[in-house]
Design a protein around this motif. Structure first.
Motif, short mmCIF file in Angstrom:
data_model
loop_
_atom_site.label_atom_id
_atom_site.label_comp_id
_atom_site.label_asym_id
_atom_site.label_seq_id
_atom_site.Cartn_x
_atom_site.Cartn_y
_atom_site.Cartn_z
N LEU A 109 37.16 42.12 35.54
CA LEU A 109 37.60 40.84 36.09
C LEU A 109 38.98 40.50 35.55
O LEU A 109 39.37 40.98 34.47
N PRO A 110 39.74 39.68 36.26
CA PRO A 110 41.00 39.18 35.69
C PRO A 110 40.72 38.44 34.38
O PRO A 110 39.61 37.96 34.15
N ALA A 111 41.73 38.33 33.54
CA ALA A 111 41.58 37.64 32.27
C ALA A 111 41.26 36.16 32.49
O ALA A 111 41.60 35.58 33.54
N ARG B 71 42.55 33.56 31.20
CA ARG B 71 43.76 32.76 31.38
C ARG B 71 44.26 32.84 32.82
O ARG B 71 44.63 31.82 33.42
N GLU B 72 44.24 34.04 33.39
CA GLU B 72 44.70 34.21 34.78
C GLU B 72 43.80 33.45 35.75
O GLU B 72 44.28 32.80 36.68
N LEU B 73 42.47 33.51 35.54
CA LEU B 73 41.55 32.79 36.42
C LEU B 73 41.74 31.28 36.29
O LEU B 73 41.69 30.55 37.28
N ALA B 74 41.95 30.83 35.07
CA ALA B 74 42.15 29.39 34.86
C ALA B 74 43.40 28.91 35.57
O ALA B 74 43.41 27.84 36.21
N GLU B 75 44.47 29.70 35.50
CA GLU B 75 45.71 29.32 36.20
C GLU B 75 45.54 29.39 37.71
O GLU B 75 46.06 28.54 38.45
N ARG B 76 44.79 30.38 38.17
CA ARG B 76 44.58 30.54 39.61
C ARG B 76 43.86 29.33 40.19
O ARG B 76 44.19 28.87 41.29
N TRP B 77 42.87 28.81 39.46
CA TRP B 77 42.07 27.72 39.98
C TRP B 77 42.48 26.36 39.43
O TRP B 77 41.89 25.34 39.78
N GLY B 78 43.46 26.33 38.55
CA GLY B 78 43.95 25.07 38.02
C GLY B 78 42.93 24.33 37.18
O GLY B 78 42.79 23.11 37.29
N VAL B 79 42.21 25.08 36.33
CA VAL B 79 41.18 24.47 35.47
C VAL B 79 41.39 24.97 34.04
O VAL B 79 42.19 25.86 33.77
#
Length: 240
Positions: free
Chosen positions: A34-36, A38-46
């Motif tokens: 899966l993406p890291a 941090r990357e997922l948090a930035e992608r979804w703005g959470v």
């Protein structure tokens, strides 16, 4: 960057992220990272904590597994394994998986474990001990130790053991046609966790098989299976 600005009514932010992550994971190939966070948090703005909670929820569902040094991976589908006297490789092929066997150990053992010697009725006779790692589509699925009487297979070679053991036994009229198998739940030791590519805190299933051919004991085997990679099936008969 994709920012989640809305979510379905009645869903919390954590639940909405979990559902989005589930859709992403289900579209991935088993074993893919899966993406890291941090990357997922930035992608979804959470916040990363929200992503971490979603990952933990999907790990409990068996969709994600964490591997040290590799991060969070898309877990493999459960292998539906019917517990029976048969070839493990054949069982994997029934699940449309490509079976591979890695021979880790092959030795002549003069003094095996007491339980092995008792079942195989060895007396003073030696026994072959082999250890194999079984994979399906390159995913470690079982770690096996097997003991076979040297008297029944005096010319056994390492090359023969890279193929089907049950095929070899069948060619010599030694394939088990009856026996019993016991099952217990446990945690892996450090080496088992390393070879099976699982966390030491992941439960495993330990199977112990005692197989006979024509009433003669021919095989004593122990297998360690990652519990979260299997759905075990046991044929049942009415008690007489």
């Amino acid at each position: 960057m994709t920012i989640m600005t809305s979510r379905p009514p009645g869903l919390s932010k954590h639940e909405a992220i979990r559902d989005s992550l589930r859709q992403m994971v289900l579209a991935m190939t088993p074993g893919t990272a899966l993406p890291a966070e941090r990357e997922l948090a930035e992608r979804w703005g959470v916040a990363r904590m929200t992503v971490r909670q979603a990952i933990a929820a999907l790990a409990r569902e068996g969709l994600i597994r964490s591997v040290q040094g590799r991060g969070n991976l898309r877990a493999a589908e459960h292998v539906q394994l019917r517990v029976r006297l048969g070839s493990f490789a054949d069982a994997l092929r029934e699940q449309h998986l490509d079976p591979v066997t890695r021979l880790l150990e092959f030795t002549r053992e003069p003094e095996p474990l007491a339980a092995v010697a008792a079942f195989l009725e060895l007396g003073e006779e030696p026994v072959w001990r082999l250890r194999r790692l079984r994979l399906g589509d390159e995913v470690p699925l079982a770690l096996e130790r097997t003991w076979l009487p040297v008297a029944l297979l005096p010319d056994l070679t390492e090359e023969q053991l890279r193929g089907s053991l049950y095929g070899l036994l069948e060619a010599r009229s030694l394939r088990p046609d009856e026996g019993e198998e016991s099952v217990v739940a446990d945690l892996p030791d450090a080496e088992e966790a390393r070879l099976l590519d699982i966390s030491p805190t992941r439960p495993v299933v330990r199977l112990t098989r005692r197989g006979r051919a024509g009433g003669r004991p021919v095989e004593y085997a122990e297998a360690v299976l990652p519990a979260d990679r299997y759905e075990l099936w046991f044929p049942l008969e009415r008690t007489r």
